[in-house]
Write a protein that holds these residues in place. Structure first.
Motif, PDB file in Angstrom:
ATOM      1  N   HIS A  70       0.822  -1.220   0.000  1.00  0.00           N
ATOM      2  CA  HIS A  70       0.000   0.000   0.000  1.00  0.00           C
ATOM      3  C   HIS A  70       0.853   1.265   0.000  1.00  0.00           C
ATOM      4  O   HIS A  70       0.558   2.235   0.691  1.00  0.00           O
ATOM      5  CB  HIS A  70      -0.989   0.009   1.173  1.00  0.00           C
ATOM      6  CG  HIS A  70      -1.833  -1.223   1.238  1.00  0.00           C
ATOM      7  ND1 HIS A  70      -2.814  -1.485   0.316  1.00  0.00           N
ATOM      8  CD2 HIS A  70      -1.787  -2.284   2.070  1.00  0.00           C
ATOM      9  CE1 HIS A  70      -3.372  -2.642   0.592  1.00  0.00           C
ATOM     10  NE2 HIS A  70      -2.761  -3.161   1.644  1.00  0.00           N
ATOM     11  N   GLY A  71       1.933   1.244  -0.796  1.00  0.00           N
ATOM     12  CA  GLY A  71       2.799   2.406  -0.919  1.00  0.00           C
ATOM     13  C   GLY A  71       2.517   3.167  -2.201  1.00  0.00           C
ATOM     14  O   GLY A  71       1.752   2.718  -3.056  1.00  0.00           O
ATOM     15  N   ILE A  72       3.171   4.344  -2.324  1.00  0.00           N
ATOM     16  CA  ILE A  72       3.039   5.149  -3.545  1.00  0.00           C
ATOM     17  C   ILE A  72       4.385   5.327  -4.239  1.00  0.00           C
ATOM     18  O   ILE A  72       4.454   5.893  -5.318  1.00  0.00           O
ATOM     19  CB  ILE A  72       2.390   6.520  -3.275  1.00  0.00           C
ATOM     20  CG1 ILE A  72       3.217   7.347  -2.287  1.00  0.00           C
ATOM     21  CG2 ILE A  72       0.948   6.355  -2.818  1.00  0.00           C
ATOM     22  CD1 ILE A  72       2.755   8.791  -2.143  1.00  0.00           C
ATOM     23  N   GLY A  73       5.459   4.856  -3.617  1.00  0.00           N
ATOM     24  CA  GLY A  73       6.783   4.946  -4.214  1.00  0.00           C
ATOM     25  C   GLY A  73       7.688   3.877  -3.634  1.00  0.00           C
ATOM     26  O   GLY A  73       7.503   3.445  -2.500  1.00  0.00           O
ATOM     27  N   LEU A  74       8.667   3.436  -4.426  1.00  0.00           N
ATOM     28  CA  LEU A  74       9.598   2.411  -3.970  1.00  0.00           C
ATOM     29  C   LEU A  74      10.896   2.539  -4.764  1.00  0.00           C
ATOM     30  O   LEU A  74      10.867   2.620  -5.989  1.00  0.00           O
ATOM     31  CB  LEU A  74       8.998   1.016  -4.174  1.00  0.00           C
ATOM     32  CG  LEU A  74       9.747  -0.167  -3.567  1.00  0.00           C
ATOM     33  CD1 LEU A  74       9.690  -0.132  -2.034  1.00  0.00           C
ATOM     34  CD2 LEU A  74       9.169  -1.487  -4.073  1.00  0.00           C
ATOM     35  N   ALA A  75      12.003   2.557  -4.045  1.00  0.00           N
ATOM     36  CA  ALA A  75      13.328   2.571  -4.679  1.00  0.00           C
ATOM     37  C   ALA A  75      13.864   1.143  -4.717  1.00  0.00           C
ATOM     38  O   ALA A  75      13.581   0.335  -3.831  1.00  0.00           O
ATOM     39  CB  ALA A  75      14.270   3.484  -3.891  1.00  0.00           C
ATOM     40  N   ALA A  76      14.672   0.851  -5.725  1.00  0.00           N
ATOM     41  CA  ALA A  76      15.198  -0.508  -5.896  1.00  0.00           C
ATOM     42  C   ALA A  76      15.969  -0.986  -4.667  1.00  0.00           C
ATOM     43  O   ALA A  76      15.879  -2.164  -4.303  1.00  0.00           O
ATOM     44  CB  ALA A  76      16.076  -0.584  -7.147  1.00  0.00           C
TER      45      ALA A  76
END
Length: 188
Positions: A43-49
């Motif tokens: 349930h996030g809106i952003g994710l970094a590798a």
């Protein structure tokens, strides 16, 4: 596609400075698909590798706005039936992003992070920024970003440089946040 484990503070891998993406291949596309699936599941809106253990200068964002014109959908969670408004996905992929011209005027937003679960704090950042990045085919793009998109891109780009949003807090507030996180882990 697969849901990957999200690294949580104080995992030392979150402090790694990510390397530029050099191969624009099927492996990169699979990683991006996994990142979106992982982000949606959490349930996030952003994710970094780096948050999924891949130290690459790559991030995904989807601000997922509700669609006011769509009919509410019925669904069931934990045995409870209810309706929700469908969302309009706005999947964005940023490969090797860089901020070119952050504004001097700032805004304060309450931020949270999938790597620092259930902790929220006000963070001051530039209100606008010009961003240059590559897409999955290696083509370069540039865009002026404002509002939530500007906040999210700056938050996720911090991850690429080994910075968590709590690193922007005072030492006292950061310590309280980490203590709360440790206490929640012990209770789980």
């Amino acid at each position: 596609m697969a849901i990957r484990e999200i690294l949580e503070a104080p995992d030392p891998r979150l402090k790694i400075i990510s390397s530029p993406v050099e191969k624009f291949d099927d492996g990169l596309k699979t990683l991006v698909d996994d990142m979106f699936e992982t982000m949606y599941d959490a349930h996030g809106i952003g994710l970094a590798a780096i948050q999924v253990g891949e130290p690459l200068r790559l991030l995904v964002i989807d601000l997922q706005e509700e669609d006011p014109d769509a009919e509410p959908e019925a669904c069931e969670h934990d045995g409870t039936k209810h309706t929700h408004q469908p969302v309009i996905n706005d999947k964005r992929v940023f490969v090797n992003p860089e901020i070119l011209d952050p504004s001097e005027d700032t805004g304060t937003y309450q931020e949270g992070c999938l790597s620092v679960p259930d902790i929220y704090a006000d963070v001051e950042r530039p209100a606008r920024c010009r961003v240059r990045w590559q897409d999955l085919d290696g083509k370069t793009h540039e865009e002026e970003m404002t509002g939530m998109l500007a906040v999210c891109i700056q938050h996720e780009m911090d991850h690429l440089n080994g910075i968590l949003f709590i690193d922007h807090l005072s030492r006292l507030k950061r310590g309280m946040a980490l203590k709360k996180l440790a206490k929640a882990r012990q209770a789980a």
